[in-house]
Design a protein around this motif. Structure first.
Motif, mmCIF file in Angstrom:
data_model
loop_
_atom_site.group_PDB
_atom_site.id
_atom_site.type_symbol
_atom_site.label_atom_id
_atom_site.label_comp_id
_atom_site.label_asym_id
_atom_site.label_seq_id
_atom_site.Cartn_x
_atom_site.Cartn_y
_atom_site.Cartn_z
ATOM 1 N N GLN A 49 5.379 -14.768 -5.791
ATOM 2 C CA GLN A 49 5.064 -13.540 -6.514
ATOM 3 C C GLN A 49 6.190 -12.523 -6.339
ATOM 4 O OE1 GLN A 49 0.942 -11.885 -6.852
ATOM 5 N NE2 GLN A 49 1.814 -10.158 -5.711
ATOM 6 N N ILE A 50 6.633 -11.947 -7.440
ATOM 7 C CA ILE A 50 7.739 -10.998 -7.402
ATOM 8 C C ILE A 50 7.338 -9.603 -7.878
ATOM 9 C CG2 ILE A 50 9.528 -12.771 -7.663
ATOM 10 C CD1 ILE A 50 9.614 -11.951 -10.675
ATOM 11 N N TYR A 51 6.137 -9.479 -8.491
ATOM 12 C CA TYR A 51 5.772 -8.197 -9.121
ATOM 13 C C TYR A 51 4.298 -8.241 -9.466
ATOM 14 C CZ TYR A 51 5.955 -4.659 -12.966
ATOM 15 O OH TYR A 51 5.763 -3.586 -13.804
ATOM 16 N N ALA A 52 3.552 -7.200 -9.089
ATOM 17 C CA ALA A 52 2.121 -7.168 -9.403
ATOM 18 C C ALA A 52 1.633 -5.725 -9.364
ATOM 19 C CB ALA A 52 1.318 -8.019 -8.421
ATOM 20 N N HIS A 53 0.669 -5.411 -10.225
ATOM 21 C CA HIS A 53 0.063 -4.080 -10.263
ATOM 22 C C HIS A 53 -1.170 -4.148 -11.164
ATOM 23 C CE1 HIS A 53 1.436 -3.279 -14.377
ATOM 24 N NE2 HIS A 53 2.538 -3.907 -14.026
ATOM 25 N N ASN A 54 -1.839 -3.009 -11.351
ATOM 26 C CA ASN A 54 -3.039 -2.973 -12.189
ATOM 27 C C ASN A 54 -2.979 -1.853 -13.220
ATOM 28 O OD1 ASN A 54 -3.358 -0.755 -10.574
ATOM 29 N ND2 ASN A 54 -5.341 -1.356 -9.715
ATOM 30 N N LYS A 55 -1.784 -1.490 -13.665
ATOM 31 C CA LYS A 55 -1.610 -0.369 -14.582
ATOM 32 C C LYS A 55 -1.125 -0.830 -15.957
ATOM 33 C CE LYS A 55 -0.512 3.159 -11.116
ATOM 34 N NZ LYS A 55 0.453 4.219 -10.736
ATOM 35 N N TRP A 56 -1.667 -0.191 -16.990
ATOM 36 C CA TRP A 56 -1.107 -0.402 -18.322
ATOM 37 C C TRP A 56 -0.365 0.856 -18.790
ATOM 38 C CZ3 TRP A 56 -2.285 2.329 -22.793
ATOM 39 C CH2 TRP A 56 -3.369 3.208 -22.720
ATOM 40 N N GLU A 57 -0.613 1.993 -18.135
ATOM 41 C CA GLU A 57 0.136 3.222 -18.372
ATOM 42 C C GLU A 57 0.904 3.567 -17.104
ATOM 43 O OE1 GLU A 57 -1.784 6.231 -21.434
ATOM 44 O OE2 GLU A 57 -3.134 5.865 -19.762
ATOM 45 N N ASP A 58 1.964 4.395 -17.266
ATOM 46 C CA ASP A 58 2.809 4.751 -16.121
ATOM 47 C C ASP A 58 3.179 3.489 -15.352
ATOM 48 O OD1 ASP A 58 2.632 7.505 -16.674
ATOM 49 O OD2 ASP A 58 0.672 7.579 -15.697
ATOM 50 N N VAL A 59 3.693 2.524 -16.080
ATOM 51 C CA VAL A 59 3.957 1.191 -15.531
ATOM 52 C C VAL A 59 5.069 1.241 -14.486
ATOM 53 C CG1 VAL A 59 4.676 -1.151 -16.114
ATOM 54 C CG2 VAL A 59 3.214 0.146 -17.693
#
Length: 419
Positions: free
Chosen positions: A250-260
């Motif tokens: 894993q190189i990148y993960a988040h839970n945002k669709w705005e202010d990415v």
């Protein structure tokens, strides 16, 4: 089976579809308007337009790059709130066309509506710059010394915005892109922009779903940074580096669709030939209707974006040298044979925008991903190029040739299991 023409329309053209917004009005950056680069240090492209109350619209404006071309080493982007993106595309043109690809005459050097995204009206070839935040990180950012994105002399560029005004008043918008350049003699390596787009999205009414895609490079590359793009139903995102042995990191993960958030790699993320980037978008749909891929707020997207070097034009669109795209992973239980049957009976594009077709692929089992992807790719590429001549002779000749050329792929699909 309704094959090539419909699949090209649904998948091939999707690589440069626009993005959308949910913001409601201007939110000027704290540090004020963006001044142009100093003379000799770069150029600024700017779009100013008015969005009427309740209006959602994509707009474009065409510019011509300087006669000496551009060697872009960094960019800065500022724009009024109300849009989830501002993008700058390169095109195949060396002068501004007098009409769109659809035959509509207009002065494209002025701001104009491009409601289906820039790719529907103009022959775009790649992404040069842009941002998903009015005062946030640009897509390109800063490149290493001696590395630059190159724009050929006189290339026509398309600047694109997608605004939604939910306020009762007209909204004045101002979007600016600064491109900071270096001389030809300082460029040691040409950079490119990853613009990996997964069109296979189908989120059921009041349900959940995922879209996952893998893009394998045929050349060694270094990735500078990455960021995602989803719409408002996006609740999770993860990207992995996949080794030649299939091991995932894993190189990148988040839970945002705005202010990415943007992920910068230091040292750079190295991908060797045969290795991949694998990205997944997770969705929750609270609406009483199915949602599929598309450019508006009513639709969804799943993308991986970011600068890299040295440039590999095919890979930046998740393509191989033979024209095939990546590997799509379904989240259902259907075998490849069942998926083939589903695609064969799916409604035409004009009836549902591809909803049934997208659903067929999303509902396939993960174990059938290689077989399903090869099936779709065979049709997208006209039998991996074998039917180029036949497909220039009309849909009937094209379909017959593709059916024959893809026969072995179909047979393999029918024999493939989910485990």
């Amino acid at each position: 089976m309704r094959t090539l023409t419909r699949l090209i329309a649904l998948v091939g053209a999707a690589a440069f579809v626009g993005c959308s917004s949910s913001n409601t009005g201007p939110e000027p950056p704290d540090d004020g308007p963006l001044d142009p680069p100093a003379e000799g240090a770069g150029v600024q492209y700017r779009m100013v337009t008015t969005i009427e109350p309740g209006q959602e619209i994509e707009r474009c404006q065409l510019f011509v790059a300087p006669p000496e071309g551009l060697n872009i080493q960094r960019d800065m982007v500022r724009y009024s709130g109300g849009s989830h993106h501002v993008l700058l595309f390169a095109t195949a043109y060396t002068e501004i066309p007098a009409q769109t690809r659809r035959g509509v005459a207009l002065d494209a050097s002025q701001v104009h509506d491009c409601k289906d995204g820039p790719q529907a009206d103009w022959d775009v070839t790649g992404v040069v710059s842009g941002s998903q935040s009015p005062d946030g990180n640009p897509i390109l950012g800063d490149l290493p010394e001696g590395v630059a994105v190159k724009v050929a002399p006189g290339t026509v560029l398309v600047m694109n915005t997608h605004y939604l005004n939910t306020s009762p008043d007209p909204m004045e918008t101002d979007a600016r892109i600064n491109l900071y350049t270096i001389p030809d003699e300082d460029v040691k390596t040409e950079a490119g922009m990853l613009f990996h787009y997964n069109p296979f999205i189908h989120v059921p009414a009041r349900g959940e779903s995922s879209a996952r895609m893998r893009c394998t490079t045929e050349h060694d590359i270094s990735v500078v940074r990455v960021q995602s793009h989803m719409h408002r139903r996006g609740v999770g995102y993860a990207a992995h580096k996949v080794g030649a042995d299939g091991a995932m990191e894993q190189i990148y993960a988040h839970n945002k669709w705005e202010d990415v958030p943007t992920k910068d790699f230091s040292p750079f993320l190295e991908l060797k030939a045969g290795e991949s980037l694998d990205f997944r978008c997770d969705y929750t749909n609270t609406e009483a209707r199915d949602v599929i891929q598309g450019p508006t707020t009513k639709d969804e997207m799943c993308m991986l974006i970011g600068p890299y070097f040295p440039r590999s034009p095919a890979y930046e669109r998740c393509r191989a040298e033979d024209g095939s795209i990546g590997t799509w992973f379904g989240t259902g239980t259907a075998t490849c044979a069942e998926t083939l049957s589903c695609i064969s009976t799916a409604k035409p594009l004009a009836e549902d925008g591809g909803a049934e077709f997208f659903g067929c692929v999303v509902n396939s089992c993960e174990g059938a991903s290689a077989s399903v992807s090869k099936l779709v790719n065979c049709q997208i590429t006209g039998g991996f190029g074998a039917c180029d001549e036949a497909c220039g002779q009309g849909e009937e000749a094209c379909g017959a040739c593709v059916q024959e050329a893809c026969g072995p792929v179909v047979e393999a699909c029918q024999a493939a299991a989910c485990n």
